[in-house]
Design a protein around this motif. Structure first.
Motif, PDB file in Angstrom:
ATOM      1  N   GLY A  49       0.820  -1.207   0.000  1.00  0.00           N
ATOM      2  CA  GLY A  49       0.000   0.000   0.000  1.00  0.00           C
ATOM      3  C   GLY A  49       0.855   1.258   0.000  1.00  0.00           C
ATOM      4  N   ALA A  50       1.971   1.227   0.756  1.00  0.00           N
ATOM      5  CA  ALA A  50       2.862   2.391   0.775  1.00  0.00           C
ATOM      6  C   ALA A  50       3.492   2.619  -0.594  1.00  0.00           C
ATOM      7  CB  ALA A  50       3.949   2.177   1.834  1.00  0.00           C
ATOM      8  N   ILE A  51       3.876   1.508  -1.251  1.00  0.00           N
ATOM      9  CA  ILE A  51       4.458   1.636  -2.593  1.00  0.00           C
ATOM     10  C   ILE A  51       3.422   2.203  -3.564  1.00  0.00           C
ATOM     11  CG2 ILE A  51       5.371   0.316  -4.547  1.00  0.00           C
ATOM     12  CD1 ILE A  51       6.673  -1.569  -2.513  1.00  0.00           C
ATOM     13  N   ALA A  52       2.188   1.697  -3.475  1.00  0.00           N
ATOM     14  CA  ALA A  52       1.128   2.183  -4.370  1.00  0.00           C
ATOM     15  C   ALA A  52       0.867   3.678  -4.154  1.00  0.00           C
ATOM     16  CB  ALA A  52      -0.147   1.378  -4.141  1.00  0.00           C
ATOM     17  N   HIS A  53       0.840   4.090  -2.899  1.00  0.00           N
ATOM     18  CA  HIS A  53       0.589   5.509  -2.615  1.00  0.00           C
ATOM     19  C   HIS A  53       1.748   6.380  -3.084  1.00  0.00           C
ATOM     20  CE1 HIS A  53      -1.092   8.976  -0.570  1.00  0.00           C
ATOM     21  NE2 HIS A  53       0.101   9.189  -0.004  1.00  0.00           N
ATOM     22  N   GLY A  54       3.005   5.895  -2.852  1.00  0.00           N
ATOM     23  CA  GLY A  54       4.168   6.692  -3.208  1.00  0.00           C
ATOM     24  C   GLY A  54       4.416   6.791  -4.698  1.00  0.00           C
ATOM     25  N   THR A  55       3.941   5.826  -5.467  1.00  0.00           N
ATOM     26  CA  THR A  55       4.205   5.822  -6.915  1.00  0.00           C
ATOM     27  C   THR A  55       2.998   6.274  -7.722  1.00  0.00           C
ATOM     28  OG1 THR A  55       3.585   3.482  -7.039  1.00  0.00           O
ATOM     29  CG2 THR A  55       5.909   3.973  -6.689  1.00  0.00           C
ATOM     30  N   LYS A  56       1.925   6.701  -7.079  1.00  0.00           N
ATOM     31  CA  LYS A  56       0.693   7.044  -7.806  1.00  0.00           C
ATOM     32  C   LYS A  56       0.962   8.107  -8.872  1.00  0.00           C
ATOM     33  CE  LYS A  56      -2.230   9.499  -5.550  1.00  0.00           C
ATOM     34  NZ  LYS A  56      -3.285   9.942  -4.604  1.00  0.00           N
ATOM     35  N   ASN A  57       1.624   9.188  -8.500  1.00  0.00           N
ATOM     36  CA  ASN A  57       1.863  10.265  -9.471  1.00  0.00           C
ATOM     37  C   ASN A  57       2.850   9.833 -10.551  1.00  0.00           C
ATOM     38  OD1 ASN A  57       0.168  11.966  -8.051  1.00  0.00           O
ATOM     39  ND2 ASN A  57       1.814  12.755  -6.749  1.00  0.00           N
ATOM     40  N   LEU A  58       3.847   9.007 -10.217  1.00  0.00           N
ATOM     41  CA  LEU A  58       4.833   8.572 -11.204  1.00  0.00           C
ATOM     42  C   LEU A  58       4.209   7.619 -12.215  1.00  0.00           C
ATOM     43  CD1 LEU A  58       7.902   7.951  -8.859  1.00  0.00           C
ATOM     44  CD2 LEU A  58       7.334  10.010 -10.158  1.00  0.00           C
ATOM     45  N   VAL A  59       3.325   6.713 -11.744  1.00  0.00           N
ATOM     46  CA  VAL A  59       2.677   5.764 -12.662  1.00  0.00           C
ATOM     47  C   VAL A  59       1.687   6.486 -13.560  1.00  0.00           C
ATOM     48  CG1 VAL A  59       1.134   3.761 -12.791  1.00  0.00           C
ATOM     49  CG2 VAL A  59       3.017   3.792 -11.131  1.00  0.00           C
ATOM     50  N   ALA A  60       1.024   7.511 -13.029  1.00  0.00           N
ATOM     51  CA  ALA A  60       0.023   8.247 -13.825  1.00  0.00           C
ATOM     52  C   ALA A  60       0.677   9.016 -14.969  1.00  0.00           C
ATOM     53  CB  ALA A  60      -0.762   9.204 -12.926  1.00  0.00           C
ATOM     54  N   SER A  61       1.974   9.352 -14.817  1.00  0.00           N
ATOM     55  CA  SER A  61       2.666  10.125 -15.853  1.00  0.00           C
ATOM     56  C   SER A  61       3.670   9.219 -16.561  1.00  0.00           C
ATOM     57  CB  SER A  61       3.395  11.314 -15.222  1.00  0.00           C
ATOM     58  OG  SER A  61       4.160  11.997 -16.199  1.00  0.00           O
ATOM     59  N   PRO A  62       3.412   8.848 -17.829  1.00  0.00           N
ATOM     60  CA  PRO A  62       4.340   7.952 -18.532  1.00  0.00           C
ATOM     61  C   PRO A  62       5.757   8.492 -18.575  1.00  0.00           C
ATOM     62  CG  PRO A  62       2.280   8.161 -19.732  1.00  0.00           C
ATOM     63  CD  PRO A  62       2.220   9.175 -18.643  1.00  0.00           C
ATOM     64  N   GLY A  63       5.952   9.788 -18.577  1.00  0.00           N
ATOM     65  CA  GLY A  63       7.286  10.335 -18.638  1.00  0.00           C
ATOM     66  C   GLY A  63       8.066  10.165 -17.347  1.00  0.00           C
ATOM     67  N   ALA A  64       7.356   9.832 -16.280  1.00  0.00           N
ATOM     68  CA  ALA A  64       8.024   9.697 -14.975  1.00  0.00           C
ATOM     69  C   ALA A  64       8.239   8.246 -14.580  1.00  0.00           C
ATOM     70  CB  ALA A  64       7.201  10.421 -13.900  1.00  0.00           C
ATOM     71  N   HIS A  65       7.977   7.310 -15.497  1.00  0.00           N
ATOM     72  CA  HIS A  65       8.100   5.889 -15.160  1.00  0.00           C
ATOM     73  C   HIS A  65       9.524   5.526 -14.755  1.00  0.00           C
ATOM     74  CE1 HIS A  65       4.223   4.369 -17.344  1.00  0.00           C
ATOM     75  NE2 HIS A  65       3.973   5.235 -16.369  1.00  0.00           N
ATOM     76  N   ARG A  66      10.519   6.211 -15.363  1.00  0.00           N
ATOM     77  CA  ARG A  66      11.903   5.832 -15.053  1.00  0.00           C
ATOM     78  C   ARG A  66      12.279   6.151 -13.603  1.00  0.00           C
ATOM     79  NH1 ARG A  66      11.978  10.451 -18.054  1.00  0.00           N
ATOM     80  NH2 ARG A  66      13.029  12.283 -17.113  1.00  0.00           N
ATOM     81  N   ARG A  67      11.522   7.036 -12.965  1.00  0.00           N
ATOM     82  CA  ARG A  67      11.806   7.379 -11.573  1.00  0.00           C
ATOM     83  C   ARG A  67      11.202   6.388 -10.577  1.00  0.00           C
ATOM     84  NH1 ARG A  67       9.343  13.175 -11.428  1.00  0.00           N
ATOM     85  NH2 ARG A  67       9.784  12.917  -9.185  1.00  0.00           N
ATOM     86  N   VAL A  68      10.377   5.465 -11.092  1.00  0.00           N
ATOM     87  CA  VAL A  68       9.755   4.457 -10.209  1.00  0.00           C
ATOM     88  C   VAL A  68      10.809   3.512  -9.656  1.00  0.00           C
ATOM     89  CG1 VAL A  68       8.143   2.524 -10.109  1.00  0.00           C
ATOM     90  CG2 VAL A  68       7.508   4.605 -11.329  1.00  0.00           C
TER      91      VAL A  68
END
Length: 614
Positions: A49-68
């Motif tokens: 759940g913490a991972i899902a919450h912390g990566t929500k904005n990065l997953v929503a933006s395809p350009g930010a996937h590399r920061r996941v």
């Protein structure tokens, strides 16, 4: 009584105590394991759940996937350092495209260990408002609580070593590294070896308590070299039984890899501690069971001793043949039985339950028998050879009436005990047996009365074949219960009519059928056949069995009153005597043919009503 109470009661108690203790022991282990698995699953769901919450904005933006990768990798690395059993982490976006994948490699063991600890997965959706934009899948393996605690100890030692060695690697103080490694091995007997590698994989220091070269294969070293910033710990077994394991920890300064610390551990102390604890618990269970058995045995023996003494006295008297015992000896045997009873009754009468009432009723029965034996002695002296049978019938009636009164009291108490609530199944079965034996006694008393009180017959015409069918229907259950086949072979043509007293003749044929059933304990065949006899003036009913038969010595006496071959089965010897008298009163005849091991055939000849045909 002695066997059922003194031996079976302790056996039942021991089984109950042992079963309860084992169930409690197994239940505790299961409960601990269940609680631990639930707690680990809760931590894994919280981590996902913490991972899902912390990566929500990065997953929503395809350009930010590399920061996941760096973000989640750091979270997973921290979890691994704390001993969390994470094996795999996968993050995918709403379209199912993989954004991040982590696999722990050697972490968590392999082979037999993987088979023992099945992998589990938790899945948490990544949402933005009401929309599902991705998913986090976290796979882990739950060890048992002992191995998990040991793993945490291993990781604590390795993390501490890697943190201390990092400073010495920065200052290139190899002497301090050697000293630190040596002290670690000396202070912890579970540490088998420690190998410190530099950033290029070259050995800086290696210390062993014994030669483990055969365990440190190239494959083990290759897996150990895979540690990284995002895979900071790799735990792998060194043998198939996982008795020895290696934990490899990365040493880094910020983002720079400084080296690797490989530490070998022995799990034998953990196994030994668990085994020792289980042995102590099992020993405690066995001691509790043994103590319970001893107490139950003492209590049962204390309860059964007086009754057992009474049974011995009665059995000793019963083993003497009546022809070898005169009335004086019979009275002396009765005195011994009475003394044994009074010793038992002295203990039973002090109780306040139905056992006291049972003891009183049995005492009345015993004293009644003593009085009747005295009367029988007086009667016997007055009898002449010609009057003996008639006088014996009168005396039997008196004995039967005297027995009926205390027998009714005993039966009442047994019925009260059977209806008492809270009885266990063993006691209820014992009371059922007692009730059955009382019914048998009542049946014998009824036979005595029947023999002593000859009633006038109420003759009426009856269709013989229909009469036999109705009578045999009454023994269908005991036939089926004993695995006996019933064969009915009635003569063809019109049924013959006979003048009979239905109740008396039904008693005759029921007695013959029941005797046949008792003679075929292992199953067999009962045949009832009718045929004409003596030119059609009489009708013959044959009752044949395939039982054990009657010896040649006993065959002439089977119709004598009180003669029986049933031994301990408790026969009175009146059934066939009554049948003989009933058939004679009908103007008929009864005969027997038998041989040991070849079965028995009784033939009942009854006059036919004139003008009827077979």
């Amino acid at each position: 009584m002695r066997f059922s109470l003194v031996f079976r009661l302790p056996l039942i108690v021991s089984c109950l105590v042992l079963t309860t203790a084992v169930l409690v022991y197994a239940g505790m282990e299961y409960r601990f394991s269940h609680v631990y698995r639930t707690e680990v699953r809760g931590r894994m769901r919280l981590l996902a759940g913490a991972i899902a919450h912390g990566t929500k904005n990065l997953v929503a933006s395809p350009g930010a996937h590399r920061r996941v990768g760096p973000l989640v990798g750091g979270i997973i690395a921290g979890a691994l350092r704390e001993g969390e059993p994470v094996e795999r982490c996968r993050i995918a976006d709403g379209g199912g495209r993989e954004v991040f994948l982590f696999e722990a490699g050697g972490t968590g063991g392999r082979g037999g260990e993987r088979r023992r600890h099945a992998a589990e997965t938790v899945t948490v959706d990544i949402t933005a408002g009401e929309e599902r934009i991705g998913v986090v899948e976290l796979r882990y393996r739950t060890r048992n609580v002992f191995e998990a605690e040991r793993t945490r100890q291993i990781l604590a030692v390795g993390n501490t070593l890697s943190s201390l060695i990092r400073d010495h690697l920065l200052s290139r103080d190899y002497f301090q590294i050697n000293d630190l490694v040596n002290k670690t091995i000396e202070e912890d007997p579970n540490v088998l070896y420690c190998i410190v590698l530099d950033r290029d994989g070259a050995v800086i220091h290696e210390e062993r308590t014994a030669e483990y070269g055969q365990l440190l294969t190239a494959a083990v070293s290759r897996r150990a070299a895979r540690v990284s910033r995002y895979r900071p710990v790799i735990i792998q077994p060194l043998d198939a039984g996982s008795r020895y394991v290696e934990a490899s920890h990365v040493v880094e300064d910020g983002r720079e890899r400084m080296g690797v610390v490989r530490v070998g551990y022995s799990m034998e102390s953990l196994r030994g501690a668990v085994t020792s604890e289980r042995r102590r618990l099992m020993l405690l269970i066995l001691c509790m069971t043994g103590l319970s058995v001893g107490l139950a045995f003492a209590a049962a023996r204390n309860m059964a001793r007086p009754v057992g003494n009474l049974a011995v006295a009665v059995r000793a008297a019963a083993e003497k043949a009546p022809r070898e015992m005169d009335f004086g000896e019979a009275e002396r045997e009765m005195e011994r039985i009475t003394e044994a009873y009074e010793r038992a009754a002295a203990r039973l009468k002090s109780r306040s339950d139905e056992l006291a009432g049972l003891a009183n009723a049995f005492g009345e029965l015993l004293h009644s028998l003593r009085r009747r034996i005295g009367e029988l002695h007086q009667f016997y002296r007055k009898m002449s050879q010609a009057e003996r049978l008639s006088a014996l019938g009168q005396l039997s009636a008196g004995i039967a009436h005297e027995i009926n009164n205390p027998l009714t009291v005993i039966s009442t108490y047994v019925q009260m005990m059977r209806r008492r609530g809270g009885l266990d199944s063993e006691l209820r079965d014992e009371f059922e047996i007692m009730n059955g034996e009382i019914n048998k006694i009542a049946g014998k008393v009824k036979e005595l009365l029947s023999f002593a009180q000859e009633k006038p017959a109420a003759f009426a015409p009856a269709r013989l074949h229909d009469f036999l069918r109705e009578t045999l229907r009454l023994v269908r259950h005991p036939l089926k219960k004993n695995g006996i086949e019933l064969v009915e072979e009635y003569a063809a043509g019109e049924q013959a009519e006979v003048f009979i007293d239905g109740n008396q003749m039904r008693q005759v044929f029921l007695n013959l059928a029941l005797n046949a059933i008792q003679a075929m304990e292992g199953g067999g065949k009962l045949t009832v056949r009718t045929e004409e006899a003596e030119g059609g003036e009489r009708f013959a009913v044959r009752v044949e069995d395939t039982g054990r038969g009657i010896s040649a010595a006993d065959l002439p006496r089977v119709f004598d009153p009180f003669f029986t071959t049933k031994g301990e089965e408790g026969g009175t010897g009146l059934g066939l005597a009554i049948a003989y008298r009933v058939v004679q009163s009908h103007g008929g005849e009864i005969a027997v043919e038998s041989a040991e091991g070849k079965g028995t055939r009784f033939s009942v000849y009854l006059p036919r009503v004139a003008g009827t045909k077979a």
